[in-house]
Write an enzyme that holds these catalytic residues in place. Structure first.
Site, PDB file in Angstrom:
ATOM      1  N   GLU A 149     -26.915-127.899  46.749  1.00  0.00           N
ATOM      2  CA  GLU A 149     -25.650-128.630  46.867  1.00  0.00           C
ATOM      3  C   GLU A 149     -24.933-128.749  45.524  1.00  0.00           C
ATOM      4  OE1 GLU A 149     -25.851-132.515  48.690  1.00  0.00           O
ATOM      5  OE2 GLU A 149     -23.674-132.547  48.979  1.00  0.00           O
ATOM      6  N   GLU A 243     -21.028-136.510  56.401  1.00  0.00           N
ATOM      7  CA  GLU A 243     -21.757-137.381  55.493  1.00  0.00           C
ATOM      8  C   GLU A 243     -20.861-138.561  55.129  1.00  0.00           C
ATOM      9  OE1 GLU A 243     -24.863-136.402  52.008  1.00  0.00           O
ATOM     10  OE2 GLU A 243     -22.837-135.758  51.568  1.00  0.00           O
TER      11      GLU A 243
HETATM   12 MN    MN Z   1     -23.262-134.120  50.268  1.00  0.00          MN
END
Ligand code: MN
Length: 292
Positions: A149, A243
């Site tokens: 990420e 998210e």
């Molecule tokens: Mn994230």
């Protein structure tokens, strides 16, 4: 994006991942209309993958897992003992992911998730590349993919842009490792919400959909129209996962690291159902441009 599983981060539902928390977050993810749940494995030792696997099967939901390494277990450290602790934690998280039937382990796997007070050292970068390559071999054997990420400068000093991640992947040189982009972080670091998806292209393996303040989608400054057009343009078929964080749901190990001090929502079920519709509506709308 056709065929992309649409998912939800489990911290939308609870910050406590005991057996009851695991089961209820799976059931509520399903009820909100999602295909997939992402579990944070900040403390993988204590995660009951057997309970998760059974509940996932009962709900007919797929799963992924994510984490950000702590400072004392940072594979991008100069200290071999800290690197070894990081490799051990990652190995445990990978095993839990495989045990529950998860397909991807993503997040800040390559270093500690925190505000760094100095740039990444050459040694630290080399240590991280080596650790991720080793983990990728283990992941491949277990049938799990890794996705790294890209996060903002206050959470990593290694991967802040899609281009950083592509350079890092060249070093890792492993088919089981891909780039994980998150619209919340992109909104801080990238020039726009379109080009980075085109740049990463087929190396993109995971997407987080988050608003600029990490609350309800569509109430902040993230250019979701560009993001979804870009995902369609590159023919992305991997997971697309909502998210969101609020002080209404607290995980001591994750919420504090991410600086979740504000209450942006209280009704998880409403938030989740809204996000599921928002993402699916954007995908459907973008498809009409390509079809006509
Ligand atoms: Mn994230």
């Amino acid at each position: 994006m056709t065929g992309s599983p649409i998912g939800c981060h489990a911290l939308v539902w609870t910050g406590d991942f005991d057996a009851a928390g695991i089961t209820s977050s799976i059931d509520r993810t399903k009820a909100a209309g999602f295909d997939l749940i992402e579990f944070p494995l900040m403390e993988p030792e204590s995660f009951d993958s057997t309970v998760a696997r059974r509940a996932l099967q009962d709900a007919g939901l797929s799963a992924t897992a994510s984490l950000g390494l702590p400072e004392h277990a940072d594979v991008s450290s100069d200290d071999p003992e800290v690197v070894a602790a990081g490799a051990k934690l990652l190995r445990t998280a990978l095993e839990r992911t495989a045990e529950m039937g998860g397909t991807v382990l993503c997040g800040v796997l390559y270093g500690s998730m925190r505000k760094h007070l100095a740039p990444m050292s050459d040694r630290g970068r080399a240590n991280s590349i080596e650790a991720i390559h080793r983990l990728a071999d283990q992941a491949q054997a277990l049938g799990v993919r890794l996705s790294l990420e890209v996060v903002n400068r206050y959470e990593s000093n290694l991967l802040n842009t899609g281009r950083d991640a592509l350079r890092f992947l060249t070093g890792v040189d492993h088919p089981s490792v891909s780039v994980h982009l998150d619209t919340y972080h992109m909104n801080i670091e990238e020039s726009d919400l379109f080009q980075p998806f085109l740049d990463t292209g087929e190396r993109l393996g995971y997407v987080h959909i988050g608003e600029s303040h990490r609350g309800y989608l569509g109430t902040g400054s993230v250019d979701f129209d560009s993001a979804f057009r870009a995902l369609d343009r590159i023919g992305y078929t991997g997971p697309i996962v909502f998210e969101s964080f609020s002080s209404a749901v607290v995980s001591a190990t994750l919420s504090n690291t991410l600086g979740i001090w504000r209450n942006l929502w209280t009704d998880s079920d409403d938030l989740g159902a809204h996000a599921n519709r928002f993402i699916r509506d954007h995908i459907a709308a973008v498809r009409t441009i390509e079809l006509h």
